[in-house]
Design a protein around this motif. Sequence first.
Motif, PDB file in Angstrom:
ATOM      1  N   ASN A   1      -1.698  20.953 -34.648  1.00 39.81           N
ATOM      2  CA  ASN A   1      -3.088  20.624 -34.997  1.00 39.81           C
ATOM      3  C   ASN A   1      -3.247  19.139 -35.319  1.00 39.81           C
ATOM      4  O   ASN A   1      -4.185  18.482 -34.848  1.00 39.81           O
ATOM      5  CB  ASN A   1      -3.529  21.466 -36.199  1.00 39.81           C
ATOM      6  CG  ASN A   1      -3.689  22.931 -35.849  1.00 39.81           C
ATOM      7  OD1 ASN A   1      -3.772  23.300 -34.670  1.00 39.81           O
ATOM      8  ND2 ASN A   1      -3.718  23.795 -36.861  1.00 39.81           N
ATOM      9  N   ILE A   2      -2.342  18.608 -36.114  1.00 43.35           N
ATOM     10  CA  ILE A   2      -2.487  17.192 -36.497  1.00 43.35           C
ATOM     11  C   ILE A   2      -2.254  16.272 -35.293  1.00 43.35           C
ATOM     12  O   ILE A   2      -2.906  15.233 -35.149  1.00 43.35           O
ATOM     13  CB  ILE A   2      -1.529  16.855 -37.662  1.00 43.35           C
ATOM     14  CG1 ILE A   2      -1.898  15.504 -38.264  1.00 43.35           C
ATOM     15  CG2 ILE A   2      -0.077  16.851 -37.209  1.00 43.35           C
ATOM     16  CD1 ILE A   2      -1.163  15.190 -39.545  1.00 43.35           C
ATOM     17  N   ARG A   3      -1.347  16.656 -34.383  1.00 43.85           N
ATOM     18  CA  ARG A   3      -1.136  15.853 -33.166  1.00 43.85           C
ATOM     19  C   ARG A   3      -2.373  15.896 -32.288  1.00 43.85           C
ATOM     20  O   ARG A   3      -2.793  14.864 -31.722  1.00 43.85           O
ATOM     21  CB  ARG A   3       0.087  16.367 -32.404  1.00 43.85           C
ATOM     22  CG  ARG A   3       1.418  15.986 -33.035  1.00 43.85           C
ATOM     23  CD  ARG A   3       2.563  16.155 -32.028  1.00 43.85           C
ATOM     24  NE  ARG A   3       2.633  17.527 -31.543  1.00 43.85           N
ATOM     25  CZ  ARG A   3       3.361  18.498 -32.114  1.00 43.85           C
ATOM     26  NH1 ARG A   3       4.052  18.236 -33.224  1.00 43.85           N
ATOM     27  NH2 ARG A   3       3.394  19.713 -31.606  1.00 43.85           N
ATOM     28  N   ALA A   4      -2.965  17.074 -32.137  1.00 42.54           N
ATOM     29  CA  ALA A   4      -4.178  17.183 -31.325  1.00 42.54           C
ATOM     30  C   ALA A   4      -5.321  16.377 -31.944  1.00 42.54           C
ATOM     31  O   ALA A   4      -6.096  15.712 -31.235  1.00 42.54           O
ATOM     32  CB  ALA A   4      -4.577  18.657 -31.185  1.00 42.54           C
ATOM     33  N   PHE A   5      -5.434  16.409 -33.264  1.00 43.07           N
ATOM     34  CA  PHE A   5      -6.494  15.664 -33.957  1.00 43.07           C
ATOM     35  C   PHE A   5      -6.306  14.160 -33.783  1.00 43.07           C
ATOM     36  O   PHE A   5      -7.247  13.416 -33.483  1.00 43.07           O
ATOM     37  CB  PHE A   5      -6.506  16.042 -35.438  1.00 43.07           C
ATOM     38  CG  PHE A   5      -7.658  15.453 -36.190  1.00 43.07           C
ATOM     39  CD1 PHE A   5      -8.885  16.078 -36.206  1.00 43.07           C
ATOM     40  CD2 PHE A   5      -7.516  14.261 -36.891  1.00 43.07           C
ATOM     41  CE1 PHE A   5      -9.959  15.531 -36.905  1.00 43.07           C
ATOM     42  CE2 PHE A   5      -8.572  13.712 -37.585  1.00 43.07           C
ATOM     43  CZ  PHE A   5      -9.801  14.349 -37.592  1.00 43.07           C
ATOM     44  N   GLU A   6      -5.068  13.678 -33.976  1.00 43.28           N
ATOM     45  CA  GLU A   6      -4.805  12.235 -33.820  1.00 43.28           C
ATOM     46  C   GLU A   6      -5.022  11.782 -32.392  1.00 43.28           C
ATOM     47  O   GLU A   6      -5.530  10.683 -32.145  1.00 43.28           O
ATOM     48  CB  GLU A   6      -3.372  11.937 -34.273  1.00 43.28           C
ATOM     49  CG  GLU A   6      -3.172  12.054 -35.774  1.00 43.28           C
ATOM     50  CD  GLU A   6      -1.745  11.759 -36.187  1.00 43.28           C
ATOM     51  OE1 GLU A   6      -1.513  11.516 -37.387  1.00 43.28           O
ATOM     52  OE2 GLU A   6      -0.862  11.755 -35.298  1.00 43.28           O
ATOM     53  N   GLN A   7      -4.663  12.611 -31.430  1.00 44.04           N
ATOM     54  CA  GLN A   7      -4.844  12.243 -30.032  1.00 44.04           C
ATOM     55  C   GLN A   7      -6.327  12.218 -29.665  1.00 44.04           C
ATOM     56  O   GLN A   7      -6.775  11.354 -28.911  1.00 44.04           O
ATOM     57  CB  GLN A   7      -4.105  13.240 -29.134  1.00 44.04           C
ATOM     58  CG  GLN A   7      -4.170  12.885 -27.649  1.00 44.04           C
ATOM     59  CD  GLN A   7      -3.346  13.852 -26.812  1.00 44.04           C
ATOM     60  OE1 GLN A   7      -2.756  14.795 -27.338  1.00 44.04           O
ATOM     61  NE2 GLN A   7      -3.324  13.616 -25.507  1.00 44.04           N
ATOM     62  N   ALA A   8      -7.111  13.128 -30.206  1.00 41.66           N
ATOM     63  CA  ALA A   8      -8.530  13.191 -29.865  1.00 41.66           C
ATOM     64  C   ALA A   8      -9.328  12.072 -30.535  1.00 41.66           C
ATOM     65  O   ALA A   8     -10.292  11.557 -29.950  1.00 41.66           O
ATOM     66  CB  ALA A   8      -9.102  14.550 -30.261  1.00 41.66           C
TER      67      ALA A   8
ATOM     68  N   SER B   1     -14.085  16.895 -41.709  1.00 39.04           N
ATOM     69  CA  SER B   1     -14.936  17.581 -42.689  1.00 39.04           C
ATOM     70  C   SER B   1     -15.512  18.864 -42.107  1.00 39.04           C
ATOM     71  O   SER B   1     -15.558  19.919 -42.777  1.00 39.04           O
ATOM     72  CB  SER B   1     -16.053  16.649 -43.154  1.00 39.04           C
ATOM     73  OG  SER B   1     -15.526  15.503 -43.792  1.00 39.04           O
ATOM     74  N   LYS B   2     -15.936  18.805 -40.832  1.00 34.18           N
ATOM     75  CA  LYS B   2     -16.479  20.001 -40.196  1.00 34.18           C
ATOM     76  C   LYS B   2     -15.395  21.060 -40.002  1.00 34.18           C
ATOM     77  O   LYS B   2     -15.648  22.266 -40.183  1.00 34.18           O
ATOM     78  CB  LYS B   2     -17.105  19.626 -38.854  1.00 34.18           C
ATOM     79  CG  LYS B   2     -18.370  18.790 -38.982  1.00 34.18           C
ATOM     80  CD  LYS B   2     -18.910  18.404 -37.619  1.00 34.18           C
ATOM     81  CE  LYS B   2     -20.163  17.555 -37.760  1.00 34.18           C
ATOM     82  NZ  LYS B   2     -20.692  17.141 -36.435  1.00 34.18           N
ATOM     83  N   LEU B   3     -14.206  20.620 -39.635  1.00 31.49           N
ATOM     84  CA  LEU B   3     -13.109  21.580 -39.462  1.00 31.49           C
ATOM     85  C   LEU B   3     -12.766  22.267 -40.774  1.00 31.49           C
ATOM     86  O   LEU B   3     -12.509  23.481 -40.824  1.00 31.49           O
ATOM     87  CB  LEU B   3     -11.874  20.863 -38.896  1.00 31.49           C
ATOM     88  CG  LEU B   3     -11.931  20.448 -37.422  1.00 31.49           C
ATOM     89  CD1 LEU B   3     -10.746  19.560 -37.080  1.00 31.49           C
ATOM     90  CD2 LEU B   3     -11.952  21.673 -36.520  1.00 31.49           C
ATOM     91  N   ILE B   4     -12.781  21.508 -41.858  1.00 38.91           N
ATOM     92  CA  ILE B   4     -12.461  22.090 -43.160  1.00 38.91           C
ATOM     93  C   ILE B   4     -13.538  23.094 -43.570  1.00 38.91           C
ATOM     94  O   ILE B   4     -13.242  24.196 -44.076  1.00 38.91           O
ATOM     95  CB  ILE B   4     -12.295  20.979 -44.198  1.00 38.91           C
ATOM     96  CG1 ILE B   4     -11.052  20.138 -43.877  1.00 38.91           C
ATOM     97  CG2 ILE B   4     -12.195  21.547 -45.608  1.00 38.91           C
ATOM     98  CD1 ILE B   4     -10.935  18.890 -44.709  1.00 38.91           C
TER      99      ILE B   4
ATOM    100  N   GLY C   1      -8.229  23.625 -29.498  1.00 40.56           N
ATOM    101  CA  GLY C   1      -9.472  23.773 -28.749  1.00 40.56           C
ATOM    102  C   GLY C   1     -10.690  23.473 -29.603  1.00 40.56           C
ATOM    103  O   GLY C   1     -11.643  22.803 -29.146  1.00 40.56           O
ATOM    104  N   ARG C   2     -10.688  23.946 -30.843  1.00 41.94           N
ATOM    105  CA  ARG C   2     -11.798  23.692 -31.751  1.00 41.94           C
ATOM    106  C   ARG C   2     -11.879  22.213 -32.133  1.00 41.94           C
ATOM    107  O   ARG C   2     -12.978  21.660 -32.298  1.00 41.94           O
ATOM    108  CB  ARG C   2     -11.592  24.539 -33.011  1.00 41.94           C
ATOM    109  CG  ARG C   2     -12.718  24.460 -34.031  1.00 41.94           C
ATOM    110  CD  ARG C   2     -13.986  25.044 -33.484  1.00 41.94           C
ATOM    111  NE  ARG C   2     -15.024  25.063 -34.504  1.00 41.94           N
ATOM    112  CZ  ARG C   2     -16.309  25.295 -34.256  1.00 41.94           C
ATOM    113  NH1 ARG C   2     -16.712  25.532 -33.004  1.00 41.94           N
ATOM    114  NH2 ARG C   2     -17.198  25.304 -35.232  1.00 41.94           N
ATOM    115  N   ILE C   3     -10.740  21.590 -32.255  1.00 49.17           N
ATOM    116  CA  ILE C   3     -10.711  20.167 -32.628  1.00 49.17           C
ATOM    117  C   ILE C   3     -11.416  19.313 -31.581  1.00 49.17           C
ATOM    118  O   ILE C   3     -12.229  18.444 -31.896  1.00 49.17           O
ATOM    119  CB  ILE C   3      -9.255  19.707 -32.837  1.00 49.17           C
ATOM    120  CG1 ILE C   3      -8.684  20.338 -34.111  1.00 49.17           C
ATOM    121  CG2 ILE C   3      -9.171  18.179 -32.918  1.00 49.17           C
ATOM    122  CD1 ILE C   3      -7.211  20.093 -34.307  1.00 49.17           C
TER     123      ILE C   3
END
Length: 512
Positions: free
Chosen positions: A224-231, A263-266, A274-276
């Motif tokens: 999740n954190i890798r996908a978030f940082e990449q996006a 913030s929205k994810l939290i 996919g959600r990220i």
Amino acid sequence: MESVSVMWVILAGILGVFVGGVIVAVFERTFAGSQLRLAKAKAQQITEEANTAAKEIRVQAEEEAIEIRAQAEAESKKRLQELRQEEERLQKRREVLDQRLDRLEDRERKLNQRQSRLDKMKNEIEEMHAARQAELERVANMSESEARVLLLQDVEAKTRDEMARVIREVEAQARQEAEKKAREIITMAIQRCASDQVSETTVSMVMLPNDEMKGRIIGRSGRNIRAFEQATGVDVIVDDTPEAVVLSSFDPIRREVARLSLSKLINDGRIHPGRIEGLVAKSQKEVEAAIREAGEQAVIEVGLPGLHPKLIELVGRLKYRTSYGQNVLQHSIEMAHLAGMMAYELGADVNLAKEGALLHDIGKAVDHEVEGSHAAIGAELAAQYGCSPLVVNCIASHHGEQEPRCLEAVLVEAADAISSARPGARRESLENYLKRVKGLEEIANSFSGVSQSYAIQAGREIRIMVKPEDIDDLAAIQLSKEIARRVEDTLQYPGQIKVTVIRETRATEYAK
């Protein structure tokens, strides 16, 4: 018999042919004679007619020749008369010139006599002057060159003192009047314009409902954190800070997108790759809308309708930029108000000053994408999107990279200094502060005649003690100007630095 008859027939034929030829010859001769007589008669007639015509032509030519000869004689007499008259005029002019020449020669002779007398008198005066000078040198016990040097030294000393006094008076009066008027205008503008200030930061902190959320943000094996940082293009720092996650990035817009997305994810609770991606894309659109809204609000607040939409978007991007802890958008709006108020007080173009001030830092919105200084980039963008040449000059000259071509450009530069130099507007690191103070003292100590120098008031003023035996009053004024010019050319600093040169003269005597 038959042969004889044939012969006679032949003879008769020959005879007939002969007789016919004779008759023909006689006839032709007779006809030729008549034709010859006719030709002679016609030729004689033509000759007579030609002789008659020739006589007439000869008579006519003789008459014309007589007439031409008469005209030529008349023209010759007229030309001769004109030549005689011209010769008379030349003779008169020659006589007049001879008279003038005689008078000039007489005058030259008198001038030569007068010049001789003047030369004689000059020689006598020079002899008298030499004798008087020799007598003065004998009495004064001093040569001419020594007296000249002494006189020049005395005049120079008096002149330097007088010049220093006049310069001090003029500069003091001009400075007093200029500072009074400038203080009134700037104080009025500052009092009418109050703005908040923000801290410069490269990180954003997102609060979590509990520490368990950190594990969900990291995800299984960190997916999740890798996908978030990449996006988002930002670094997510999950440390021991309780109920908080830190987002780090030098790009403030990316950091804002990441903050909104996290913030929205939290709040949603469903955190997976996919959600990220979906929430990041949505947050990107929200930030872009916020940028446009911020730009439009800034334009409306300043009162500059009609700007190009691209320029409005660039102004909005400044909302997420800071410089030395000062928000660039708020700084630009503050500058627009300051420049507009000063322009109104001075009778300049208010709208031009406001537009130049609001757009002066738009190069910072794209300076990470384009090479060059933000002033040059901003000027190029303004010219590209239809701003006037004077607005372009206001942007390009606000850091001294170009010469200001109008009063409004100077006001934009002054507003930039006012907005950035007020206490608390910007933060400066201790290293930069020490470097500036040290640089000021080094510049002052590099000049001859300086005894000591001190940078005070957080580097806003430098005071220089000079040696009174090496630096006089006029040289002290010149030294302050040279040090100020060297500081301007060498150091970079917000606002202004006051240079004070102190020359102290002490007179000590003992009473016994």
